[in-house]
Design an enzyme around this catalytic site. Structure first.
Site, PDB file in Angstrom:
ATOM      1  N   CYS A  69      54.484  96.313  23.155  1.00 19.14           N
ATOM      2  CA  CYS A  69      53.730  96.725  23.498  1.00 19.14           C
ATOM      3  C   CYS A  69      52.876  98.064  22.675  1.00 19.14           C
ATOM      4  CB  CYS A  69      52.277  96.609  24.436  1.00 19.14           C
ATOM      5  SG  CYS A  69      52.129  94.506  24.842  1.00 19.14           S
ATOM      6  N   ALA A 114      49.029  92.747  31.237  1.00 14.66           N
ATOM      7  CA  ALA A 114      48.090  92.382  30.135  1.00 14.66           C
ATOM      8  C   ALA A 114      47.866  90.916  31.050  1.00 14.66           C
ATOM      9  CB  ALA A 114      47.946  92.483  28.758  1.00 14.66           C
TER      10      ALA A 114
END
Ligand code: ZN
Length: 341
Positions: A185, A36
């Site tokens: 995450c 990301a």
């Protein structure tokens, strides 16, 4: 198309100007991690006209990446592309004048010094502390500046490290967090706005550094939570450098040691992982977060998570066996996602 036109708005920005743009086009950058954070950082540094960019990532594109990893799409998943390969194709279409080199590899003590040798700046977009500590050691040893980033949930951190001049990651964190103590995450989730913001702050710091605009006295740890809008600029303080084993003693234990040793269990299609930092994992707590990967069962001695095609068996002290692969890189990746390291 004239190059002036492509970069005209950036050149018009006074702190960069023509001279800054020339410095960018002569700059060489290594970006580690294309998740990301890394996809956003790669997109911006390639658009900005950094001359040479080396991209390294060990993973493949998966459906759960598309919510935030902005260089990838469904076609990359259908083609089973490694992230580095998918990113390279997209970035070449964005700016063909940038020299892009990609590696589908696990970054570790055996190769990090080669990867940083011929670059001016290293950008960390990783998802685990183990590899960041290896980068921190290698960059301190070779006096290479780098920029740390991390994001999880709605919160993220950015800190440039100018070895010998500003505090390093060990100054900030001390030792490697014990396995199972940091959210990932995969276990805590993450929203796209924070990874985009944190990556963008990293690129701003990179542009400042590469154009000669980063003042070492202004370097801080930046922390931001996009859900609460809490923003902090934290002075880690140069005092921490005096007691840091990396900054003051040049002791590169993560570069020379093996914080997460891997042993391929031949004939068993499995890899054993042994963290150097002994943990005392609370299986009841971990079972709540690790359940997102598959069926979990545990007793007083071990926790097992069935996440086909892999099976993770974790012991109280952090040692683990990943079944379903004989590749250390894949096993490390599974360990850092499921347990955190
Ligand atoms: Zn330090």
């Amino acid at each position: 198309m004239p190059p002036d036109d492509r970069y005209s708005r950036q050149i018009r920005f006074a702190p960069i100007g023509e001279a800054g743009q020339q410095r960018l086009s002569a700059a060489r950058v290594l970006l580690v991690g294309l998740g990301a954070l890394g996809t956003v950082t790669a997109d911006q540094i390639v658009r900005a006209g950094v001359g040479f960019v080396r991209l390294i990532d060990r993973d493949f594109v998966e459906l759960s990446n598309l919510q935030r990893q902005s260089l990838f799409d469904e076609e990359d998943i259908r083609n089973n592309l490694p992230k580095a390969v998918a990113a390279e194709g997209r970035l070449r279409r964005i700016n063909s004048s940038v020299q892009i080199e990609t590696k589908v590899e696990d970054v570790n003590p055996s190769n990090i010094e080669d990867f940083i040798a011929d670059v001016d700046l290293i950008l960390d977009a990783l998802d685990n502390f183990e590899t960041r500590f290896v980068i921190n050691d290698a960059c301190a040893k070779h006096r290479k500046p780098w920029i740390y980033t991390a994001a999880v949930g709605s919160y993220g951190l950015v800190m440039p490290v100018l070895p010998g001049t500003t505090p390093c990651l060990r100054c900030l964190l001390g030792s490697l967090p014990a396995p199972g103590t940091s959210p990932t995450c995969e276990t805590a989730g993450v929203v796209a706005p924070i990874t985009h913001i944190i990556a963008s702050i990293q690129v701003a710091e990179a542009l400042k550094f590469l154009t000669g605009n980063l003042n070492a006295d202004d370097v801080r740890l930046t922390a931001y939570d996009v859900w609460s809008h809490r923003f902090q600029r934290i002075d880690v303080g140069k005092d921490s450098m005096a007691t840091c084993s990396v900054c003051s003693d040049g002791n590169f234990e993560y570069l020379h040691g093996t914080p997460l040793r891997t042993i391929t269990l031949c004939g068993r299609n499995a890899v054993q992982l042994i963290p150097e930092v002994k943990a005392d994992i609370d299986f009841k707590e971990l079972s709540k977060s690790i359940g997102v990967f598959g069926r979990v069962e545990f007793n007083d001695f071990l926790l097992r998570c069935l996440a086909p095609p892999y099976e993770l068996t974790l012991f109280k002290d952090g040692r683990a066996i990943v079944k379903g692969t004989e590749e250390a890189g894949i096993a490390r990746s599974i360990y850092s996602k499921m347990v955190g390291s």
